[in-house]
Design a protein around this motif. Structure first.
Motif, short mmCIF file in Angstrom:
data_model
loop_
_atom_site.label_atom_id
_atom_site.label_comp_id
_atom_site.label_asym_id
_atom_site.label_seq_id
_atom_site.Cartn_x
_atom_site.Cartn_y
_atom_site.Cartn_z
N PRO A 30 46.39 125.62 121.41
CA PRO A 30 45.17 126.40 121.61
C PRO A 30 45.41 127.82 122.13
CG PRO A 30 45.38 124.63 123.25
CD PRO A 30 46.39 124.36 122.20
N GLN A 32 47.33 129.87 120.92
CA GLN A 32 47.51 130.72 119.74
C GLN A 32 46.20 131.03 119.04
OE1 GLN A 32 50.48 131.92 118.82
NE2 GLN A 32 51.81 130.76 120.18
N TRP A 33 45.12 130.40 119.47
CA TRP A 33 43.86 130.53 118.75
C TRP A 33 43.24 131.91 118.86
CZ3 TRP A 33 41.09 125.23 120.10
CH2 TRP A 33 41.82 124.19 119.49
N THR A 34 43.70 132.72 119.83
CA THR A 34 43.15 134.07 119.95
C THR A 34 43.40 134.89 118.68
OG1 THR A 34 45.21 134.74 121.06
CG2 THR A 34 43.32 134.18 122.46
N ASN A 36 42.91 133.92 115.75
CA ASN A 36 41.85 133.63 114.79
C ASN A 36 40.53 134.32 115.12
OD1 ASN A 36 43.64 131.89 113.43
ND2 ASN A 36 43.11 130.20 114.78
N ILE A 63 36.61 127.69 114.18
CA ILE A 63 37.11 126.37 114.59
C ILE A 63 37.97 125.75 113.49
CG2 ILE A 63 36.43 124.01 115.18
CD1 ILE A 63 33.95 125.21 116.55
N CYS A 66 41.29 127.39 113.28
CA CYS A 66 42.13 126.94 114.39
C CYS A 66 42.73 125.58 114.09
CB CYS A 66 41.31 126.87 115.68
SG CYS A 66 40.83 128.49 116.34
N SER A 69 45.46 125.98 111.27
CA SER A 69 46.66 126.60 111.82
C SER A 69 47.37 125.62 112.76
CB SER A 69 46.32 127.90 112.56
OG SER A 69 45.46 127.65 113.66
N GLY A 70 46.59 124.80 113.46
CA GLY A 70 47.17 123.78 114.32
C GLY A 70 47.95 122.74 113.53
N ARG A 163 42.76 135.93 107.57
CA ARG A 163 41.76 135.70 108.62
C ARG A 163 40.58 136.66 108.47
NH1 ARG A 163 46.73 134.77 111.31
NH2 ARG A 163 46.78 132.88 112.61
N ASP A 277 49.43 137.56 121.47
CA ASP A 277 48.22 136.88 121.90
C ASP A 277 48.14 136.80 123.42
OD1 ASP A 277 50.51 135.21 121.24
OD2 ASP A 277 49.34 133.53 121.98
#
Length: 305
Positions: A30, A32-34, A36, A63, A66, A69-70, A163, A277
């Motif tokens: 999570p 790394q979600w910045t 996105n 979401i 994310c 990518s996860g 993105r 990030d």
């Protein structure tokens, strides 16, 4: 040996204190979600037509991106779990530490990927194709392309461009070519800065570095950074004049210039840049610049267009 014992004890505490659900969420990285958040760019520049429907679609798109990518991280960590156990930092990842069953993670990732693609189809079938393309591209990057000089940083940049396009697809608005060019160049800027930081760390520890770093040098990376920095500023300036929006967007150019110069300072003087990030959240100057930039864009589009 003491360091090894300390790391082992840390891994054992990590194993005991985490439950499977928490480990699966952690495996999606999570932090790394910045990256996105770029999906919200389309919504930001479509401020005048913003409504509850477009906001909800963008949040859902964020979401889903994310999650996809996860799934890439799950597959990557599954393949590298043995080598990660010998890495001073990566050894604490859920699978590498032994806290998470690799087969469980793989099954979870497969189910999450399929569910994300199915849901994305109802937002926009083109968004589904984009997510699939992003997943395939990053799998190729994880297993092969990250070892190919120059191509590795271009793949990273392509991910950010996807993105930006995704943000437009979920709310059905187009992007100008100049904005996509800005996104690609800024992503290249961050990717090159990341490689430079890794090359700096290589001077102190050459046992766990990326193989592709053997083909880079400080002179080459610094020259690439100079080229991309100038191109990014020029492209963004042209975007503010050719986006079809108000010409007053030009007042946001100083924020972009300062943000880039601040990042260059962190890369060259403080030897940072390995985790863009994290820098966004930890460096107050860049964080404030981003916030002021967003506020400025909203105010300009709301009152000066």
């Amino acid at each position: 040996m003491q360091l090894s014992n300390s790391n082992t004890a840390k891994a054992e505490r990590y194993h005991r204190s985490s439950n499977p659900a928490a480990l699966l969420v952690l495996q999606l990285r999570p932090r790394q979600w910045t990256k996105n958040l770029l999906i919200f760019a389309a919504l930001l520049f479509s401020y005048q037509t913003m409504n509850l429907f477009s906001i909800l679609n963008t949040i859902l798109g964020f979401i889903l991106f994310c999650f996809v990518s996860g799934c890439v991280y799950i597959l990557n960590d599954y393949a590298d779990r043995e080598s990660d156990r010998n890495h001073p930092i990566k050894q604490f990842r859920p699978m590498a530490s032994g806290a998470l069953n690799p087969n469980v993670a793989l099954i979870f990732g497969g189910a999450l990927l399929i569910a994300s693609l199915v849901i994305s189809y109802y937002l926009n079938p083109l968004f589904t194709l984009l997510l699939a393309a992003y997943f395939i591209m990053n799998v190729l990057y994880s297993f092969k392309l990250k070892h190919v000089v120059i191509i590795d940083i271009m793949i990273i940049a392509a991910g950010f461009v996807l993105r930006a396009i995704a943000g437009g697809l979920v709310i059905h608005v187009p992007f100008t070519p100049w904005f996509l060019m800005c996104t690609m160049l800024l992503s290249l800027f961050l990717a090159i800065g990341k490689r430079r930081h890794e090359l700096f760390l290589l001077q102190n520890d050459s046992t766990t570095h990326r193989k592709v770093l053997d083909h880079y040098s400080f002179a080459l990376l610094d020259q690439l950074i100079g080229i991309v920095t100038a191109a990014t500023i020029i492209s963004y300036s042209l975007f503010t004049f050719t986006s079809g929006r108000t010409i007053h967007l030009m007042w946001t150019i100083p924020f972009v210039i300062y943000g880039i110069f601040r990042y260059l300072y962190l890369v060259h003087i403080e030897n940072k840049g390995g985790a863009p990030d994290r820098i966004l959240l930890e460096d107050k100057h860049i964080l404030v610049t981003v916030i002021l930039y967003v506020i400025s864009v909203v105010c300009i589009l709301a009152f000066l267009e």
